[in-house]
Design a protein around this motif. Structure first.
Motif, PDB file in Angstrom:
ATOM      1  N   VAL A   1     -30.961   2.465 -45.886  1.00  0.00           N
ATOM      2  CA  VAL A   1     -30.932   2.008 -44.493  1.00  0.00           C
ATOM      3  C   VAL A   1     -30.414   3.146 -43.632  1.00  0.00           C
ATOM      4  O   VAL A   1     -29.279   3.595 -43.794  1.00  0.00           O
ATOM      5  CB  VAL A   1     -30.034   0.762 -44.314  1.00  0.00           C
ATOM      6  CG1 VAL A   1     -30.009   0.340 -42.843  1.00  0.00           C
ATOM      7  CG2 VAL A   1     -30.497  -0.376 -45.200  1.00  0.00           C
ATOM      8  N   GLY A   2     -31.266   3.615 -42.712  1.00  0.00           N
ATOM      9  CA  GLY A   2     -30.841   4.603 -41.731  1.00  0.00           C
ATOM     10  C   GLY A   2     -30.039   3.886 -40.662  1.00  0.00           C
ATOM     11  O   GLY A   2     -30.532   2.930 -40.048  1.00  0.00           O
ATOM     12  N   TYR A   3     -28.800   4.330 -40.445  1.00  0.00           N
ATOM     13  CA  TYR A   3     -27.907   3.579 -39.556  1.00  0.00           C
ATOM     14  C   TYR A   3     -27.181   4.522 -38.605  1.00  0.00           C
ATOM     15  O   TYR A   3     -26.565   5.494 -39.039  1.00  0.00           O
ATOM     16  CB  TYR A   3     -26.887   2.798 -40.385  1.00  0.00           C
ATOM     17  CG  TYR A   3     -26.095   1.822 -39.566  1.00  0.00           C
ATOM     18  CD1 TYR A   3     -26.608   0.582 -39.265  1.00  0.00           C
ATOM     19  CD2 TYR A   3     -24.853   2.167 -39.070  1.00  0.00           C
ATOM     20  CE1 TYR A   3     -25.889  -0.313 -38.485  1.00  0.00           C
ATOM     21  CE2 TYR A   3     -24.134   1.284 -38.285  1.00  0.00           C
ATOM     22  CZ  TYR A   3     -24.658   0.043 -37.997  1.00  0.00           C
ATOM     23  OH  TYR A   3     -23.955  -0.835 -37.216  1.00  0.00           O
ATOM     24  N   ASP A   4     -27.260   4.223 -37.303  1.00  0.00           N
ATOM     25  CA  ASP A   4     -26.568   5.052 -36.315  1.00  0.00           C
ATOM     26  C   ASP A   4     -25.634   4.242 -35.412  1.00  0.00           C
ATOM     27  O   ASP A   4     -25.078   4.768 -34.459  1.00  0.00           O
ATOM     28  CB  ASP A   4     -27.559   5.856 -35.478  1.00  0.00           C
ATOM     29  CG  ASP A   4     -28.475   4.994 -34.629  1.00  0.00           C
ATOM     30  OD1 ASP A   4     -28.307   3.756 -34.587  1.00  0.00           O
ATOM     31  OD2 ASP A   4     -29.394   5.557 -34.005  1.00  0.00           O
ATOM     32  N   GLY A   5     -25.475   2.963 -35.699  1.00  0.00           N
ATOM     33  CA  GLY A   5     -24.592   2.128 -34.901  1.00  0.00           C
ATOM     34  C   GLY A   5     -25.252   1.507 -33.685  1.00  0.00           C
ATOM     35  O   GLY A   5     -24.611   0.756 -32.948  1.00  0.00           O
ATOM     36  N   SER A   6     -26.516   1.787 -33.465  1.00  0.00           N
ATOM     37  CA  SER A   6     -27.232   1.227 -32.313  1.00  0.00           C
ATOM     38  C   SER A   6     -27.650  -0.209 -32.612  1.00  0.00           C
ATOM     39  O   SER A   6     -27.689  -0.636 -33.768  1.00  0.00           O
ATOM     40  CB  SER A   6     -28.484   2.065 -32.022  1.00  0.00           C
ATOM     41  OG  SER A   6     -29.419   1.912 -33.087  1.00  0.00           O
ATOM     42  N   PRO A   7     -27.987  -0.970 -31.565  1.00  0.00           N
ATOM     43  CA  PRO A   7     -28.497  -2.323 -31.801  1.00  0.00           C
ATOM     44  C   PRO A   7     -29.744  -2.326 -32.696  1.00  0.00           C
ATOM     45  O   PRO A   7     -29.901  -3.217 -33.526  1.00  0.00           O
ATOM     46  CB  PRO A   7     -28.819  -2.838 -30.392  1.00  0.00           C
ATOM     47  CG  PRO A   7     -27.871  -2.088 -29.503  1.00  0.00           C
ATOM     48  CD  PRO A   7     -27.772  -0.706 -30.125  1.00  0.00           C
ATOM     49  N   ALA A   8     -30.598  -1.325 -32.556  1.00  0.00           N
ATOM     50  CA  ALA A   8     -31.796  -1.244 -33.402  1.00  0.00           C
ATOM     51  C   ALA A   8     -31.415  -1.059 -34.869  1.00  0.00           C
ATOM     52  O   ALA A   8     -31.994  -1.683 -35.758  1.00  0.00           O
ATOM     53  CB  ALA A   8     -32.697  -0.100 -32.934  1.00  0.00           C
ATOM     54  N   SER A   9     -30.417  -0.215 -35.134  1.00  0.00           N
ATOM     55  CA  SER A   9     -30.016  -0.016 -36.528  1.00  0.00           C
ATOM     56  C   SER A   9     -29.269  -1.239 -37.062  1.00  0.00           C
ATOM     57  O   SER A   9     -29.339  -1.527 -38.264  1.00  0.00           O
ATOM     58  CB  SER A   9     -29.201   1.263 -36.701  1.00  0.00           C
ATOM     59  OG  SER A   9     -27.941   1.175 -36.081  1.00  0.00           O
TER      60      SER A   9
ATOM     61  N   PRO B   1     -41.858   8.796 -49.219  1.00  0.00           N
ATOM     62  CA  PRO B   1     -42.432   8.579 -50.541  1.00  0.00           C
ATOM     63  C   PRO B   1     -42.395   7.104 -50.971  1.00  0.00           C
ATOM     64  O   PRO B   1     -42.924   6.742 -52.012  1.00  0.00           O
ATOM     65  CB  PRO B   1     -41.527   9.416 -51.453  1.00  0.00           C
ATOM     66  CG  PRO B   1     -40.188   9.348 -50.779  1.00  0.00           C
ATOM     67  CD  PRO B   1     -40.502   9.352 -49.303  1.00  0.00           C
ATOM     68  N   VAL B   2     -41.744   6.270 -50.160  1.00  0.00           N
ATOM     69  CA  VAL B   2     -41.634   4.831 -50.464  1.00  0.00           C
ATOM     70  C   VAL B   2     -41.991   4.025 -49.213  1.00  0.00           C
ATOM     71  O   VAL B   2     -42.011   4.580 -48.108  1.00  0.00           O
ATOM     72  CB  VAL B   2     -40.199   4.471 -50.929  1.00  0.00           C
ATOM     73  CG1 VAL B   2     -39.846   5.210 -52.216  1.00  0.00           C
ATOM     74  CG2 VAL B   2     -39.169   4.760 -49.853  1.00  0.00           C
ATOM     75  N   PRO B   3     -42.247   2.737 -49.361  1.00  0.00           N
ATOM     76  CA  PRO B   3     -42.534   1.926 -48.173  1.00  0.00           C
ATOM     77  C   PRO B   3     -41.377   1.971 -47.170  1.00  0.00           C
ATOM     78  O   PRO B   3     -40.211   2.055 -47.561  1.00  0.00           O
ATOM     79  CB  PRO B   3     -42.708   0.517 -48.739  1.00  0.00           C
ATOM     80  CG  PRO B   3     -43.069   0.722 -50.161  1.00  0.00           C
ATOM     81  CD  PRO B   3     -42.343   1.954 -50.598  1.00  0.00           C
ATOM     82  N   CYS B   4     -41.743   1.918 -45.895  1.00  0.00           N
ATOM     83  CA  CYS B   4     -40.767   1.923 -44.806  1.00  0.00           C
ATOM     84  C   CYS B   4     -40.920   0.638 -44.005  1.00  0.00           C
ATOM     85  O   CYS B   4     -42.030   0.210 -43.726  1.00  0.00           O
ATOM     86  CB  CYS B   4     -40.999   3.090 -43.858  1.00  0.00           C
ATOM     87  SG  CYS B   4     -40.713   4.670 -44.592  1.00  0.00           S
ATOM     88  N   THR B   5     -39.786   0.087 -43.643  1.00  0.00           N
ATOM     89  CA  THR B   5     -39.785  -1.038 -42.716  1.00  0.00           C
ATOM     90  C   THR B   5     -39.162  -0.541 -41.431  1.00  0.00           C
ATOM     91  O   THR B   5     -38.009  -0.107 -41.412  1.00  0.00           O
ATOM     92  CB  THR B   5     -38.979  -2.228 -43.293  1.00  0.00           C
ATOM     93  OG1 THR B   5     -39.606  -2.663 -44.490  1.00  0.00           O
ATOM     94  CG2 THR B   5     -38.926  -3.363 -42.289  1.00  0.00           C
ATOM     95  N   ILE B   6     -39.957  -0.580 -40.367  1.00  0.00           N
ATOM     96  CA  ILE B   6     -39.494  -0.171 -39.044  1.00  0.00           C
ATOM     97  C   ILE B   6     -39.215  -1.459 -38.284  1.00  0.00           C
ATOM     98  O   ILE B   6     -40.117  -2.231 -37.985  1.00  0.00           O
ATOM     99  CB  ILE B   6     -40.571   0.653 -38.292  1.00  0.00           C
ATOM    100  CG1 ILE B   6     -41.162   1.767 -39.176  1.00  0.00           C
ATOM    101  CG2 ILE B   6     -40.007   1.189 -36.987  1.00  0.00           C
ATOM    102  CD1 ILE B   6     -40.199   2.774 -39.704  1.00  0.00           C
ATOM    103  N   VAL B   7     -37.942  -1.695 -37.989  1.00  0.00           N
ATOM    104  CA  VAL B   7     -37.540  -2.956 -37.368  1.00  0.00           C
ATOM    105  C   VAL B   7     -37.416  -2.757 -35.859  1.00  0.00           C
ATOM    106  O   VAL B   7     -36.664  -1.891 -35.402  1.00  0.00           O
ATOM    107  CB  VAL B   7     -36.184  -3.436 -37.952  1.00  0.00           C
ATOM    108  CG1 VAL B   7     -35.743  -4.735 -37.298  1.00  0.00           C
ATOM    109  CG2 VAL B   7     -36.281  -3.583 -39.459  1.00  0.00           C
ATOM    110  N   PRO B   8     -38.199  -3.552 -35.088  1.00  0.00           N
ATOM    111  CA  PRO B   8     -38.118  -3.407 -33.621  1.00  0.00           C
ATOM    112  C   PRO B   8     -36.828  -3.978 -33.052  1.00  0.00           C
ATOM    113  O   PRO B   8     -36.142  -4.740 -33.659  1.00  0.00           O
ATOM    114  CB  PRO B   8     -39.333  -4.190 -33.124  1.00  0.00           C
ATOM    115  CG  PRO B   8     -39.701  -5.108 -34.221  1.00  0.00           C
ATOM    116  CD  PRO B   8     -39.169  -4.527 -35.493  1.00  0.00           C
TER     117      PRO B   8
END
Length: 144
Positions: A7-15, A137-144
């Motif tokens: 999980v890429g996380y930056d503290g934003s509401p999107a993350s 290299p693996v599936p990505c889930t891009i969450v709006p």
């Protein structure tokens, strides 16, 4: 750890939204999460010894600040769900770090949030989500 979610996380509401989706899927699949916070930084710079020392000091401060202000609250968000979570804080380009970890950790999937910033900005500077869609290299889930 086997087949974790990254999980890429930056503290934003999107993350936060991406983390929530990953938590729900990790609970269902009994899969651990690797929570990744990337501090954007370029190693390509010619610096004097004094500048290098100052940069090293600032990096230590940034890492401590990232851990307390971003990563610790995210870990608290995951606690109580019964999901094993491992934090990772790295310097570099977000998409590159996420792909590198996906490969080295044999990840099952990557989750990132999309903040909905302007298409012009994304075209000009690139976006982590757009890059991942092209190189992961693996599936990505891009969450709006």
């Amino acid at each position: 750890m086997s087949d974790p979610f990254i999980v890429g996380y930056d503290g934003s509401p999107a993350s936060d939204r991406a983390l929530d989706v990953a938590i729900a899927q990790a609970v269902e699949a009994s899969t651990p999460i690797i929570l990744v916070h990337v501090l954007e930084w370029s190693p390509y710079s010619f610096l004097t010894q004094e500048e290098l020392a100052e940069r090293h000091r600032r990096r230590k401060e940034e890492l401590a600040r990232a851990e307390s202000a971003v990563v610790t609250p995210a870990l608290e968000r995951v606690s109580g769900h019964g999901v094993e979570v491992s934090p990772v804080i790295r310097y570099g380009h977000s998409a590159e770090i996420l792909v590198e970890l996906a490969k080295s950790e044999k990840a099952r999937q990557i989750f990132v949030g999309r903040d909905g910033s302007s298409a012009f900005k994304a075209r000009l500077f690139g976006s982590t989500a757009a890059t991942l869609v092209q190189v992961s290299p693996v599936p990505c889930t891009i969450v709006p």
